[in-house]
Design an enzyme around this catalytic site. Structure first.
Site, short mmCIF file in Angstrom:
data_model
loop_
_atom_site.label_atom_id
_atom_site.label_comp_id
_atom_site.label_asym_id
_atom_site.label_seq_id
_atom_site.Cartn_x
_atom_site.Cartn_y
_atom_site.Cartn_z
N HIS B 57 -2.77 7.17 1.43
CA HIS B 57 -2.66 6.40 0.20
C HIS B 57 -3.47 5.11 0.33
O HIS B 57 -3.80 4.69 1.44
CB HIS B 57 -1.20 6.09 -0.10
CG HIS B 57 -0.41 7.31 -0.51
ND1 HIS B 57 0.91 7.26 -0.87
CD2 HIS B 57 -0.79 8.61 -0.64
CE1 HIS B 57 1.33 8.48 -1.20
NE2 HIS B 57 0.31 9.32 -1.06
N GLU B 59 -2.76 2.05 0.17
CA GLU B 59 -2.18 1.01 1.04
C GLU B 59 -2.52 1.27 2.50
O GLU B 59 -2.86 0.35 3.25
CB GLU B 59 -0.64 0.99 0.88
CG GLU B 59 -0.15 0.57 -0.50
CD GLU B 59 0.05 1.77 -1.43
OE1 GLU B 59 -0.69 2.77 -1.30
OE2 GLU B 59 0.94 1.69 -2.30
N CYS B 87 4.69 4.13 -3.17
CA CYS B 87 5.62 5.24 -3.02
C CYS B 87 6.64 4.90 -1.92
O CYS B 87 6.51 3.89 -1.24
CB CYS B 87 4.87 6.52 -2.68
SG CYS B 87 4.26 6.55 -0.99
N CYS B 90 4.96 4.36 1.55
CA CYS B 90 4.24 3.08 1.67
C CYS B 90 5.21 1.90 1.62
O CYS B 90 5.04 0.92 2.34
CB CYS B 90 3.18 2.96 0.58
SG CYS B 90 1.83 4.14 0.78
#
Ligand SMILES: [Zn+2]
Ligand SMILES: [Zn+2]
Lengths: 445, 182
Positions: B57, B59, B87, B90
């Site tokens: 992701h 991040e 999410c 993360c």
């Protein structure tokens, strides 16, 4: 990659036999399916119901009267609760309570005479009737309704109503049904589980993976230990297995490298959490991805094309193998081509994965997960909730005591998280040495 | 107050630029920047499709960049600006790293970890909780996601299916922050 390695990667399938050749001693124990969040919620919820004592012959008549008097009864689910029960099938405390208040049906009761036809001296068979939730009708109204109908109508016996708590929702296993029957009220169990995976699905999958689960967990332990010995991480390991074919195959085995510095040596300062993205689970998932890329791009493709153009990035993700053991499985080209993420794969972890890793397993679409030791302070899979008030807080560290867990239950929350998988914890039968204890409770696995 | 708001909007614009870059490379358009002392120290965009890794992701990509140059402790003085709510995965990673605060655009109704589905940022944990502020340029973040779904569906072989998916400009909750699955 040398020619020798390339040849090995073609031959080596990383099967059970290959792993056994490494001299790994399988752990001995068994699998315990995890309870889902909804199951636990369901098991805690109760509501109060009215119970009335009646002669057996009048049970259905009284039920009909009650149904007419309380039309809302159709809106509540009482299917898991037996409506008409004999005293001996009730929990001990109710048996004591009810029998001490038993009514004298045999004395001058015309109605009982009418039924048994054998005269007034015989005590009729008694049943206990679950009338309705207390929320649906006020007690005086219920007493009125009962008194105006047989067997109470015209009888010297006045209706006696008890209030009893019962489980609000259906049990999810026969064991739970039995326990509730001893604790609350006689429960009927239909082999189903509306709050989690169907019992037969769990049973089938448990039987399928249990024979070798101890071997994969032992391999995960070894992978973790080897990295820990290099000072690169905590003693936590992970193994990914493809169990879809005739023979199970190890796709990846990794240890935790949170203390590995960007230049691939052990960090001197162990400040805070270390590199969170180097948890064993994330590294194993990353290696599966790199194996997929290798298959897609051809075996002789240089590794540099499959990592980000920023050459510093892969070191931080720690997705290169660090030990010969990690290497062995990383090099094996044993993935089914064109697969999607980790769909249909199984993952074995020495410790209950942290919330991040639990969600990474979900994002990666794993099929099944097994872990060794529960991590009540940090684990993301179990659904049990810590009872903070009861257990208190460790004053020194300001941590909740490890009594329950975080209550995330990330493996099975289909209405919220859009994917679900089966999860078990490993219960050792005590036969082998527990090597998972070297990790502190507050560690995020 | 206005000055602060201007700061937040400036950094969210930078995060949106990263999301636009993701869209241009067929990745789910989620972008982020990490900010310390008014300086951007890391940028990331979703990278799940290229990497075949469902955990890459935005991040994580930015964090890897930051940790290649800085010690982990820098994150305690760092804020995250991300176009879509982090999410659960993360959100947990950020808490373990000790992030100072998180600012996001739209909510993540499917996997959100800071209020959208779960509240990993503030639940009982061994790690320090962090504050979150949602809704900064929410419409822009959602429009990017919509464009992505229209773009992806444009590639679908069945023209009938294509016709039913038009670009909608009204803002309704979306299922987001997930690797595409065909
Ligand atoms: Zn973890
Ligand atoms: Zn995420």
């Amino acid at each position: 990659m040398t020619t020798q390695q390339a040849q090995d990667s073609v031959v080596y399938s990383a099967s059970l036999a290959d792993v056994q050749e490494l001299g790994i001693l399988p752990k001995t124990g068994y699998l315990v399916p995890l309870k889902t969040k909804d199951e636990l919620l369901a098991s805690r919820e109760t509501f109060d119901v009215y119970v009335v004592e009646v002669p057996a012959a009048f049970a259905s008549a009284v039920l009909n009267v009650v149904r007419k008097a309380i039309p809302d009864l159709t809106t509540v689910n009482l299917q898991h609760l037996r409506r008409v029960v004999q005293l001996s099938f009730l929990p001990k405390q109710l048996q004591i309570q009810f029998s001490s208040a038993a009514q004298a049906w045999d004395r001058g009761s015309t109605t009982s005479q009418a039924v048994d036809g054998l005269g007034a001296t015989i005590q009729p068979e008694i049943r206990y009737l679950l009338v309705s939730p207390t929320s649906l009708i006020a007690l005086p109204n219920l007493l009125d309704v009962l008194a105006q109908n047989p067997p109470f109508l015209g009888s010297p016996v006045t209706p006696q109503v008890f209030t009893v708590p019962v489980p609000a929702l259906a049990p999810t296993s026969s064991e739970q049904a039995l326990q509730w029957s001893q604790e609350y009220w006689s429960i009927s169990y239909k082999n189903t589980n509306p709050y989690g995976p169907h019992p037969s699905l769990v049973a089938r999958n448990t039987a399928e993976i249990e024979p070798h689960a101890g071997t994969w967990l032992a391999l995960a332990e070894l992978a973790g230990e080897q990295i820990k010995e290099q000072g690169l991480g905590e003693n936590i390991g992970c193994v990914i297995v493809d169990g879809t074919g005739k023979e199970e195959k190890v796709i990846a085995a990794t240890g935790d490298t949170r203390w590995c510095s960007p230049d691939k040596i052990a960090s001197l300062h162990r400040d805070g959490p270390g590199n969170v993205m180097a948890h064993a689970v994330l590294r194993a998932i990353a290696m599966v991805a790199k194996k997929r890329l290798r298959i897609a791009n051809g075996p002789l493709e240089s590794e540099s094309t499959i990592v980000s153009s920023d050459s510093t990035v892969p070191h931080i993700f720690c997705d290169d193998p660090h030990t010969p053991l990690e290497h062995r499985f990383y090099l094996a080209d044993n993935l089914t081509p064109n697969g999607y993420l980790c769909l249909d794969l199984d993952i074995y972890v020495t410790h209950e994965p942290c919330v991040m890793c639990s969600m990474a397993i979900l994002h990666s679409r794993f099929r099944r997960c097994v872990f060794g030791r529960r991590m009540p302070l940090t684990g993301g899979l179990t659904a049990e909730i810590a009872r903070f008030q009861e257990s208190g807080i460790d004053e020194k560290k300001n941590l909740p005591q490890p009594s329950g867990g975080l209550g995330c239950g990330i493996f099975w929350r289909p209405s919220e998280l859009n994917w679900k998988f089966l999860a078990w914890e490993w219960e050792s039968d005590g036969g082998d040495e527990d090597r998972t204890g070297a990790v502190e409770d507050s560690i995020q696995a | 107050m206005n000055e602060q708001r201007g700061q937040h909007e400036r950094f969210m614009r930078e995060a949106i630029k990263m999301a636009e870059l993701a869209l241009a490379t067929d990745e789910t358009p989620v972008g982020c920047v990490f900010v310390k002392d008014g300086e951007i120290i890391g940028r990331g965009m979703n990278d799940t499709n290229r990497s075949l890794n469902g955990t890459r992701h935005a991040e994580f990509v930015a964090l890897a960049q930051i940790l290649a140059k800085h010690p982990v402790t820098i994150l305690k003085e760092t804020d995250l600006y991300v176009t879509v709510e982090p999410c659960v995965m993360c959100a947990s990673a950020l808490r373990q790293y000790g992030i100072r605060a998180v600012y996001f655009g739209c909510w993540n109704e499917r996997f959100g970890g800071t209020g959208g589905v779960l509240t990993i940022h503030e639940d009982p944990s061994v790690d320090k909780p962090y504050p979150v502020y949602g809704g900064i340029f929410r419409e822009e973040a959602i429009m990017l996601l919509r464009k992505f779904y229209v773009q992806e569906n444009g590639k679908a072989p069945d023209p009938k299916q294509k016709k039913t998916r038009e670009l909608k400009t009204d803002i309704i909750p979306l299922n987001i922050d997930t690797p595409k699955s065909y």
